[in-house]
Design a protein around this motif. Structure first.
Motif, mmCIF file in Angstrom:
data_model
loop_
_atom_site.group_PDB
_atom_site.id
_atom_site.type_symbol
_atom_site.label_atom_id
_atom_site.label_comp_id
_atom_site.label_asym_id
_atom_site.label_seq_id
_atom_site.Cartn_x
_atom_site.Cartn_y
_atom_site.Cartn_z
ATOM 1 N N PRO A 296 0.795 -1.231 0.000
ATOM 2 C CA PRO A 296 0.000 0.000 0.000
ATOM 3 C C PRO A 296 0.823 1.274 0.000
ATOM 4 C CG PRO A 296 -0.057 -1.061 2.162
ATOM 5 C CD PRO A 296 0.586 -2.032 1.213
ATOM 6 N N GLY A 297 2.084 1.223 0.425
ATOM 7 C CA GLY A 297 2.922 2.412 0.405
ATOM 8 C C GLY A 297 3.139 2.926 -1.006
ATOM 9 N N ALA A 323 3.498 -5.571 3.057
ATOM 10 C CA ALA A 323 4.910 -5.212 3.251
ATOM 11 C C ALA A 323 5.114 -3.731 2.974
ATOM 12 C CB ALA A 323 5.808 -6.057 2.348
ATOM 13 N N SER A 324 6.279 -3.222 3.377
ATOM 14 C CA SER A 324 6.541 -1.778 3.261
ATOM 15 C C SER A 324 6.976 -1.350 1.871
ATOM 16 C CB SER A 324 7.617 -1.359 4.268
ATOM 17 O OG SER A 324 8.895 -1.835 3.858
ATOM 18 N N SER A 331 8.059 4.212 -2.584
ATOM 19 C CA SER A 331 7.534 3.941 -1.239
ATOM 20 C C SER A 331 8.612 4.230 -0.203
ATOM 21 C CB SER A 331 7.055 2.488 -1.125
ATOM 22 O OG SER A 331 6.394 2.265 0.113
ATOM 23 N N PRO A 332 8.925 5.497 0.021
ATOM 24 C CA PRO A 332 10.024 5.848 0.931
ATOM 25 C C PRO A 332 9.595 5.801 2.400
ATOM 26 C CG PRO A 332 9.095 7.838 -0.009
ATOM 27 C CD PRO A 332 8.355 6.689 -0.635
ATOM 28 N N ALA A 334 9.784 3.643 5.996
ATOM 29 C CA ALA A 334 10.366 2.591 6.838
ATOM 30 C C ALA A 334 9.452 2.353 8.021
ATOM 31 C CB ALA A 334 11.770 2.988 7.302
ATOM 32 N N SER A 335 8.209 1.961 7.727
ATOM 33 C CA SER A 335 7.212 1.743 8.774
ATOM 34 C C SER A 335 6.229 0.675 8.347
ATOM 35 C CB SER A 335 6.463 3.039 9.103
ATOM 36 O OG SER A 335 5.400 2.763 9.996
ATOM 37 N N LEU A 336 6.293 -0.474 8.981
ATOM 38 C CA LEU A 336 5.338 -1.532 8.683
ATOM 39 C C LEU A 336 4.000 -1.265 9.379
ATOM 40 C CD1 LEU A 336 5.204 -4.082 6.999
ATOM 41 C CD2 LEU A 336 5.969 -5.389 8.982
ATOM 42 N N LEU A 337 4.020 -0.572 10.519
ATOM 43 C CA LEU A 337 2.768 -0.232 11.183
ATOM 44 C C LEU A 337 1.946 0.743 10.332
ATOM 45 C CD1 LEU A 337 3.834 0.142 14.931
ATOM 46 C CD2 LEU A 337 2.804 -1.838 13.789
ATOM 47 N N LEU A 338 2.613 1.670 9.666
ATOM 48 C CA LEU A 338 1.899 2.565 8.757
ATOM 49 C C LEU A 338 1.264 1.769 7.619
ATOM 50 C CD1 LEU A 338 1.102 5.383 7.766
ATOM 51 C CD2 LEU A 338 3.355 5.558 6.679
ATOM 52 N N MET A 339 1.963 0.748 7.135
ATOM 53 C CA MET A 339 1.408 -0.079 6.062
ATOM 54 C C MET A 339 0.152 -0.819 6.518
ATOM 55 S SD MET A 339 3.339 0.679 3.603
ATOM 56 C CE MET A 339 3.846 2.222 4.361
ATOM 57 N N LEU A 340 0.103 -1.213 7.804
ATOM 58 C CA LEU A 340 -1.105 -1.862 8.322
ATOM 59 C C LEU A 340 -2.296 -0.920 8.198
ATOM 60 C CD1 LEU A 340 0.189 -3.621 11.568
ATOM 61 C CD2 LEU A 340 -0.461 -4.706 9.410
ATOM 62 N N ASN A 341 -2.100 0.340 8.587
ATOM 63 C CA ASN A 341 -3.182 1.307 8.486
ATOM 64 C C ASN A 341 -3.577 1.534 7.031
ATOM 65 O OD1 ASN A 341 -3.888 4.462 8.116
ATOM 66 N ND2 ASN A 341 -4.755 3.669 10.029
ATOM 67 N N MET A 342 -2.586 1.684 6.163
ATOM 68 C CA MET A 342 -2.874 1.910 4.745
ATOM 69 C C MET A 342 -3.595 0.716 4.125
ATOM 70 S SD MET A 342 0.506 3.738 3.191
ATOM 71 C CE MET A 342 0.951 5.437 3.556
#
Length: 415
Positions: A296-297, A323-324, A331-332, A334-342
């Motif tokens: 999603p990034g 995945a990030s 997709s700059p 470095a956050s997998l938690l942000l990817m969960l939200n996205m």
């Protein structure tokens, strides 16, 4: 969940925990074990799961950790990154927002060519030190296993240097690193108009050298209308197969070339991106057991409007990882938690799907699901402690939750 058959003193016993196992057979939820609140670790492995009250008196532990009612989950797994590279594309980002087209930026030497130039000119130690902060940012969020691709060298020496840098990071940081050879990421400028000749170099020189040096865990290709076609991709896959290496694929991101059907025919670990996947591709992935890795990034950064066909993947029972895609161009992050939200907000995945996608499904995408990705007796004790009321919090809000404790192979780490 039975007690082990020895009287050995366990290394660690965790009690008063809310266990979310993310067991593969329970993909629709978090794999919560309602009748268990304790877990034992010995020699880096999970050796027992059950109710603390049921633990035999003959099984003691050198260290007991009271989780205080916190959730305990497997470590997070980022199964698709381009973490090792040199330089920055921030200036191009600003140029695009000021109206410059992709073509104009490319003609001025920007785009992937700029990253290739910077990476080729960087020393191996510089590549390591530039990648380390990105890796540590992911580790702070609870990533215990990460995949790192090559692909910004596009020549033998730099591709090998990137893979060595990735291996070094795994040796010097408390994280498991899996390396993927992505020499067929883009056509280097010196091979303009000669894609087949470049694939000759990839297959005859670059990949065999990387494999001989023990630097490759898997092989990837960018199969796309701006990358390499299906026939060229298959040549790389055949070389990988001859070397005994598993394959994965960047597929169906910008168009549908049928890459997912190809990677499925080769029993691939994963097919990644998939915004333009069709039903034939989904059926092929399901039949092969190939994981769909959603990124999603990149979708967000490119302001894409064509979402991956989540309903189609669900319909055919294709396992979905998240995945990030951490990389300088698309997709700059470095956050997998942000990817969960996205993944939840942009792709409408459920929190359970997204969290399964960064645990046991991500482990499948790396061919490591027998060892990591869920809480089960015999698996490596990569564990995270979360002070949240509901695990959906990890997908719902961003910037407010980090793991309070991280164990990697049963050993506490600071991030």
């Amino acid at each position: 969940m039975a007690h082990p058959g020895t009287d050995r003193i366990w290394d660690t016993l965790i009690v008063n925990a809310r266990l979310a196992t993310f067991a593969p057979e329970r993909e629709g939820d978090y794999g919560v074990v309602n009748d268990a609140d304790a877990l034992a670790i010995d020699q880096g492995r999970i050796v027992w799961i059950g109710a603390a009250a049921d633990r035999s008196a003959r099984h003691q532990a050198a260290v007991t950790i009271d989780a205080g009612g916190q959730w305990v989950t497997p470590g997070l797994i980022d199964c698709h990154t381009h973490l090792v590279y040199a330089g920055s594309r921030a200036r191009e980002f600003a140029l695009r927002l000021n109206g410059a087209s992709y073509e104009e930026i490319s003609r001025a030497g920007g785009g992937i060519a700029s990253t290739v130039r910077a990476t080729r000119h960087a020393s191996e130690s510089a590549l390591i030190e530039q990648a380390r902060p990105r890796l540590r940012a992911l580790m702070r969020e609870g990533v215990t296993t990460i995949e790192i691709k090559s692909g910004y060298g596009l020549n033998r020496d730099t591709e090998l240097a990137m893979l060595r840098a990735a291996r070094h990071l795994g040796e010097t940081e408390a994280v498991t690193v899996r390396t993927t050879f992505l020499g067929a990421h883009a056509l280097p400028p010196d091979y303009a108009g000669r894609a087949d000749a470049y694939i000759d170099i990839v297959c005859d020189e670059m990949l065999p050298a990387a494999a001989e040096a023990g630097l490759v865990d898997a092989v990837d290709v960018f199969c796309e209308n701006i990358g390499f076609d299906v026939a060229q991709t298959e040549r790389v896959f055949k070389t990988a197969a001859a070397l005994g290496l598993p394959v994965k694929l960047h597929a169906e991101q910008l168009s549908n070339l049928g890459g997912s059907e190809l990677v499925a025919r080769y029993g691939g670990l994963s097919s990644d991106h998939l915004e333009h996947l069709d039903e034939a591709g989904a059926r092929s992935l399901a039949a092969a057991g190939t994981v769909a890795v959603l990124l999603p990034g990149a979708y967000y950064f490119l302001r894409d409007t064509h979402t991956p066909p989540i309903a189609l993947l669900r319909k055919h029972g294709v396992a979905m990882a998240v995945a990030s895609d951490c990389n300088p161009g698309t997709s700059p992050y470095a956050s997998l938690l942000l990817m969960l939200n996205m993944a939840c907000t942009s792709f409408l995945m459920t929190p359970a799907e997204a969290l399964n996608g960064v645990t046991h499904v991500a482990a499948r995408a790396l061919g490591m699901d027998k060892d990591i990705g869920s809480l089960a007796v015999g698996k490596q004790a990569d564990l995270l402690f979360w002070q949240v009321a509901d695990l959906a919090e990890l997908c719902y809000s961003y910037g407010t939750h980090l793991p309070t404790r991280v164990l990697r192979a049963g050993v506490a780490r600071s991030a």
